[in-house]
Design a protein around this motif. Structure first.
Motif, mmCIF file in Angstrom:
data_model
loop_
_atom_site.group_PDB
_atom_site.id
_atom_site.type_symbol
_atom_site.label_atom_id
_atom_site.label_comp_id
_atom_site.label_asym_id
_atom_site.label_seq_id
_atom_site.Cartn_x
_atom_site.Cartn_y
_atom_site.Cartn_z
ATOM 1 N N GLU A 1 24.020 11.088 -15.284
ATOM 2 C CA GLU A 1 23.912 10.671 -13.803
ATOM 3 C C GLU A 1 25.251 11.144 -12.993
ATOM 4 O O GLU A 1 25.225 11.819 -12.039
ATOM 5 C CB GLU A 1 23.600 9.202 -13.502
ATOM 6 N N GLU A 2 26.442 10.799 -13.847
ATOM 7 C CA GLU A 2 27.691 10.934 -13.301
ATOM 8 C C GLU A 2 28.109 12.338 -13.217
ATOM 9 O O GLU A 2 28.732 12.903 -12.155
ATOM 10 C CB GLU A 2 28.758 10.132 -14.033
ATOM 11 N N LEU B 1 26.228 13.838 -10.228
ATOM 12 C CA LEU B 1 26.814 13.289 -9.118
ATOM 13 C C LEU B 1 28.311 14.189 -8.600
ATOM 14 O O LEU B 1 28.499 14.525 -7.492
ATOM 15 C CB LEU B 1 27.099 11.983 -8.973
ATOM 16 N N ARG B 2 29.022 14.391 -9.762
ATOM 17 C CA ARG B 2 30.297 15.074 -9.642
ATOM 18 C C ARG B 2 30.051 16.711 -9.344
ATOM 19 O O ARG B 2 30.625 17.211 -8.523
ATOM 20 C CB ARG B 2 30.837 15.025 -10.947
ATOM 21 N N HIS C 1 29.174 17.206 -5.550
ATOM 22 C CA HIS C 1 30.341 16.922 -4.524
ATOM 23 C C HIS C 1 31.781 17.524 -5.286
ATOM 24 O O HIS C 1 32.622 16.945 -5.076
ATOM 25 C CB HIS C 1 30.699 15.722 -4.200
ATOM 26 N N ALA D 1 34.746 17.712 -3.328
ATOM 27 C CA ALA D 1 35.693 16.536 -3.362
ATOM 28 C C ALA D 1 36.648 16.214 -4.319
ATOM 29 O O ALA D 1 37.559 15.358 -4.109
ATOM 30 C CB ALA D 1 34.657 15.498 -2.963
ATOM 31 N N PHE D 2 36.470 16.722 -5.139
ATOM 32 C CA PHE D 2 37.345 16.553 -6.422
ATOM 33 C C PHE D 2 38.680 17.489 -6.662
ATOM 34 O O PHE D 2 39.678 17.342 -7.598
ATOM 35 C CB PHE D 2 36.537 16.559 -7.902
#
Lengths: 166, 377
Positions: A148-149, A152-153, A156, A159-160
């Protein structure tokens, strides 16, 4: 001369009255570690939770208000911030733990200015930080599955980019 | 650290509302709770209230009424004033479909397709800060007998109705032959477009309506020649203001302006939370009015009345000057005749010219923009 004398008397009388009313209106705050701090009524004005209680009891005498969730250390920090008119520089000197605790007290006592100041200061602290920093800062357990992580990463990724070192 | 009690959710939400959209998109990964709190209505709303309001979305169009090619960039007002040409740095521009409007961080984009018997129109909502794009809206279908005539034209607007908490797209389909126009409205999330009302036709200069305080506004002239007792080629310049709260139209005449064809096109815009109308006056002056309160037609004030000489522009030519933004007392103007930007100080009438924009084919428009968390749909 006579007129000025009367004027002077009136001024002194008013001053005495003010001092008298000030002397009466004190509030005693009892902290979680059993310390009693006597503060002026004007200080309590910003603490809407206490103010509401005082309006309800409608007393002119000094009152005692227990604060089981507030330590004397944090309360004195809050007094410093209030007397320093919420100077940003004072906020910068606080430790992360102090900042979080003051933020919680501001919320509990419904102190709007202090709440805005501390919440925005915490936001500034984490603004450009990593997800791991934030989890550590707020003591949060990651409850995403690794899949899941990752997903999600990926959504976006942009955004990192350009995140500060922890 | 572990000994300290954790912050309650209401405080986490308070803190989240002060963060940038970029940080918030990253922090969706912190935990499941954080992921849902970031899009909590309270956070979205207070974040919008705290977001900086000094950004503009700048559009570069091949032609003001051309749907084909629009380039879009985001720029803070101080930066625009300092270096207007920098907002047209190619690497920072997004090519988009036809732009309809900007409101609370959402942009509305239009697309259309002609098939045998009809023409279909639909919109997308796009949040450039979160980079989330909506699915296409349901289609607005026009039948060939309507759209194939030259007398038919469509104008769009986009805005937020605070009473019903709905983002709305307004389409005006006017038919000059029958001197009527139909107003169709689509509410974001609805299943269809609704025919709201039919009213007398209105000729608007620009394609796009300007959003302000739950209204969408177009600048134009009523197509009822004898309405105000003016002669055939003299018209009263008016704002058509569509109220999203009540779904009604109002006409707000611009003071002291008789529009005489075929002088240069007047322009509408939003400056410091007021509608701004700017136009040429008898080829000698450039004039601008502000409508302080969009629902009060008595609240007009004159912002500017300046001779072209003072702006160092040759008024004998076909002059097109557009106001792009305002910062303090300084107005940023674009002069299409000489392809240059002009900074005009309202206090001391000082004029400063800045490097010209490179491509003469483009026109520039600018709209309010605020980075937000609003979900497009």
């Amino acid at each position: 001369m006579g007129e000025r004398g009367e004027e002077w008397e009136a001024v002194m009388l008013r001053k005495a009255e003010e001092e008298e009313s000030k002397a009466v209106k004190k509030v005693k705050l009892v902290t979680s570690d059993g310390v009693t701090m006597e503060v002026e009524i004007s200080t309590v004005k910003e603490m809407e939770t206490i103010q509401a209680f005082m309006n309800a009891t409608d007393t002119d005498n000094s009152i005692i208000f227990p604060l089981p969730k507030v330590s004397s250390h944090i309360l004195s920090r809050i007094m410093e911030l209030m007397s320093g008119e919420y100077d940003q520089e004072l906020v910068k000197r606080l430790s992360h733990e102090e900042l979080k605790e003051i933020c919680m007290v501001a919320n509990y006592l419904n102190m709007k200015t202090l709440l805005h100041l501390t919440a925005s200061a915490i936001a500034n602290l984490i603004q450009n930080k990593s997800v791991e920093f934030v989890r550590h800062f707020f003591n949060i357990i990651n409850d995403f599955t690794p899949e899941e992580e990752v997903q999600l990463r990926k959504t976006h990724e942009w955004a990192f980019e350009g995140v500060d070192e922890d | 650290m572990a000994s300290a009690p954790n912050l309650p959710e209401e405080l986490i939400m308070e803190i989240l509302s002060w963060l940038s959209v970029k940080s918030l998109m990253r922090f969706r990964c912190v935990s499941k709770t954080w992921n849902s709190l970031i899009f909590h209505p309270y956070v979205v709303k207070s974040h919008l209230g705290r977001s900086s309001r000094n950004t503009r979305v700048v559009l570069k169009l091949k032609d003001l009424n051309d749907e084909a090619c629009t380039l879009l960039s985001f720029c803070s007002i101080p930066r625009l004033i300092q270096n207007p040409a920098s907002s047209f740095d190619d690497s920072r521009q997004h090519p988009v479909k036809f732009f309809i409007g900007s409101c609370n961080g959402l942009l509305c984009l239009h697309d259309s397709l002609s098939i045998d018997e009809c023409e279909e129109h639909w919109v997308h909502f796009w949040n450039p800060a979160t980079r989330i794009l909506s699915e296409p809206s349901p289609c607005l279908r026009l039948h060939s007998h309507v759209y194939r005539t030259k007398s038919c034209c469509m104008k769009f607007g986009f805005g937020y109705d605070d009473r019903s908490d709905t983002y709305k797209v307004v389409a005006i389909i006017s038919d000059t032959r029958i001197r009527q126009m139909k107003v169709m409205v689509y509410g974001m999330g609805d299943t269809c477009w609704k025919n709201i009302l039919t009213c007398p036709s209105f000729f608007t200069f620009q394609q796009v309506g300007y959003y302000l305080s739950a209204t969408v506004n177009w600048l134009g002239v009523s197509l009822e020649g004898d309405k105000c007792g003016t002669s055939a080629n003299k018209e009263i310049l008016e704002i058509l203001s569509y109220d999203l709260r009540t779904d009604t139209c109002r006409y707000l005449p611009v003071p002291d302006c008789i529009f005489e064809l075929p002088f240069s096109e007047p322009h509408l815009g939003v400056l410091n939370g007021c509608l701004c109308v700017s136009f040429d006056h008898k080829r000698t002056n450039f004039v601008a009015f502000l409508l302080k309160e969009v629902r009060d037609e008595t609240s007009w004030i004159r912002l500017l009345n300046v001779r072209y000489e003072s702006l160092q522009i040759d008024g004998s030519l076909h002059v097109v000057v557009v106001i792009l933004c305002m910062y303090g007392d300084v107005l940023l103007l674009a002069n299409y005749e000489d392809l240059e930007f002009i900074l005009f100080n309202l206090k001391d009438n000082k004029v400063e010219r800045t490097p010209s924009f490179s491509n003469p084919d483009y026109r520039i428009l600018s709209f309010d923009y605020v980075p937000s968390l609003i979900l497009p749909g």
